[in-house]
Design a protein around this motif. Structure first.
Motif, PDB file in Angstrom:
ATOM      1  N   SER A   1       0.844  -1.251   0.041  1.00  0.00           N
ATOM      2  CA  SER A   1       0.012   0.016   0.014  1.00  0.00           C
ATOM      3  C   SER A   1       1.010   1.126   0.163  1.00  0.00           C
ATOM      4  CB  SER A   1      -0.806  -0.117   1.318  1.00  0.00           C
ATOM      5  OG  SER A   1      -0.217   0.055   2.444  1.00  0.00           O
TER       6      SER A   1
ATOM      7  N   GLU B   1      -5.144   3.455   3.943  1.00  0.00           N
ATOM      8  CA  GLU B   1      -6.085   2.487   4.568  1.00  0.00           C
ATOM      9  C   GLU B   1      -7.426   3.177   5.385  1.00  0.00           C
ATOM     10  OE1 GLU B   1      -6.404  -1.169   8.141  1.00  0.00           O
ATOM     11  OE2 GLU B   1      -4.637   0.198   7.715  1.00  0.00           O
TER      12      GLU B   1
ATOM     13  N   PHE C   1      -9.787  -5.587   4.106  1.00  0.00           N
ATOM     14  CA  PHE C   1      -9.301  -4.270   4.180  1.00  0.00           C
ATOM     15  C   PHE C   1      -9.890  -3.499   3.026  1.00  0.00           C
ATOM     16  CE2 PHE C   1      -6.129  -6.611   6.396  1.00  0.00           C
ATOM     17  CZ  PHE C   1      -5.675  -5.696   7.395  1.00  0.00           C
TER      18      PHE C   1
ATOM     19  N   PHE D   1      -8.480  -0.098   0.581  1.00  0.00           N
ATOM     20  CA  PHE D   1      -7.375   0.960   0.749  1.00  0.00           C
ATOM     21  C   PHE D   1      -7.939   2.113  -0.394  1.00  0.00           C
ATOM     22  CE2 PHE D   1      -5.119  -2.705   2.230  1.00  0.00           C
ATOM     23  CZ  PHE D   1      -4.186  -2.226   3.088  1.00  0.00           C
TER      24      PHE D   1
END
Length: 262
Positions: free
Chosen positions: A205, A212, A230, A232
Motif C-alpha cells: 500500500s 487504509e 481491508f 485501501f
C-alpha cells in the motif's frame, strides 16, 4: 501453457459474456456523462466475503446495504440464480472472475457496479498447497467529474509457506495502480493473518500510494488476532466507514462512503 484469464459479465437482458483482459494504456479519457458512475459527489462502497451464500439472510443483507452502494465488491460469490437476479436487477454490470468452477456454479470475486466498466482485467492465482485458485478483478469506471476510478477486488491466496505467492498475486494489481492516474479503491479479503502477510500488504500500500480505511468500531473478521478484510484508497476522502455485524456470512461486510469530488 497457462490458460488465459477471463471474467464473466452479467447484465440485464443480455446473455452472460466472457470478458478478456483489456490494455490499461488504451483507456480513452473522453467518456459520455451518461456512462459515468453516478456519484453526485459521494460514492458508497460495500465489501463482503459472502461465503458462497451458504448462510441464511445473505440476500436480505445485500438488499438492505448493497442497494445503497454504487459499488459492491464480493468475494466467494457463487453464481446462484438468486445472486445473479439481484445483481442484474439492480446494477448495470456484474463481473465475476471464476476461481472455482463447479458443475452448476462458479465461485470467485464479483464486482457489482452502477455503470459499465471501461476496462476489465481478471486475475487468478493458484493456492500452492490446496491447488485451488483465488481470483482478483481490476475494473475502471468513469466518474461524473471526468476522472476515472480504478477498482481492484481481491480474494488473496490463503494457504502458502512464506509470502512469495502472496506478493506474486499483488504484483500485477500494483503495476496497474501505478499506471493509473485517477482515484483508486483496492478492497477485499486479503487473508492477512500472519505478521509477514500484514507487513507485505502495508508495504504494498505504501509503494502504490494507497491509504487504509480505518474503522472506529472494528468488527472485521480476524484470524490470529489480525483482520482479514481491508479497504485501501487514493484520490478520495472518507466520509463514513463502518463494519456491519451479521450472521449472514463468516465475514462482516465493510461499508464506506467516500467524498468523490477532487
Amino acid at each position: 501453457m497457462r490458460k488465459k484469464n477471463f471474467a464473466i459479465r452479467y447484465s440485464a437482458g443480455s446473455p452472460a459474456e466472457r470478458i478478456f483482459p483489456g490494455i490499461i494504456g488504451e483507456l480513452s479519457q473522453t467518456i459520455a456523462p451518461l456512462q459515468a458512475l453516478p456519484t453526485n459527489g459521494a460514492l458508497s462502497v460495500m465489501v463482503w466475503n459472502i461465503f458462497k451464500q451458504q448462510r441464511a439472510n445473505w440476500l436480505n443483507v445485500l438488499k438492505k446495504y448493497g442497494l445503497e452502494s454504487q459499488l459492491v465488491l464480493l468475494q466467494e460469490a457463487q453464481t446462484t440464480p438468486e445472486l445473479i437476479h439481484f445483481a442484474t436487477s439492480n446494477y448495470l454490470a456484474a463481473d465475476q472472475v471464476p476461481a472455482i468452477v463447479m458443475p452448476q456454479y462458479s465461485s470467485g470475486v464479483m464486482t457489482l457496479a452502477s455503470a459499465n466498466p471501461i476496462y476489465c482485467c481478471p486475475l487468478r492465482e493458484r493456492e500452492p498447497l490446496l491447488r485451488l485458485s483465488k481470483s482478483a478483478l481490476v475494473t475502471v469506471y468513469p466518474l461524473d467529474d471526468g476522472r476515472q476510478l480504478m477498482v481492484a477486488n481481491i480474494h488473496a491466496v490463503n494457504f502458502s509457506l512464506g509470502v512469495d505467492i502472496y506478493q506474486q498475486q499483488l504484483k500485477p494489481i500494483g503495476e496497474q495502480i501505478l499506471q493509473h492516474k485517477g482515484p483508486v479503491i483496492l478492497a477485499g479479503d486479503f487473508n492477512a493473518w500472519s505478521r509477514q502477510r500484514l507487513r507485505s500488504l502495508y508495504r504494498f500500500s505504501t509503494l502504490t500510494g494507497l491509504q487504509e480505511v480505518r474503522f472506529s468500531h472494528d468488527w472485521r473478521k480476524k484470524a490470529f488476532g489480525r483482520p482479514l478484510d481491508f479497504i485501501f484508497y487514493r484520490g478520495l476522502q472518507v466520509e463514513e466507514a463502518s463494519v456491519l455485524v451479521t450472521q449472514a456470512s463468516d465475514h462482516n461486510p465493510l461499508l464506506v462512503r467516500f467524498h468523490a469530488n477532487p
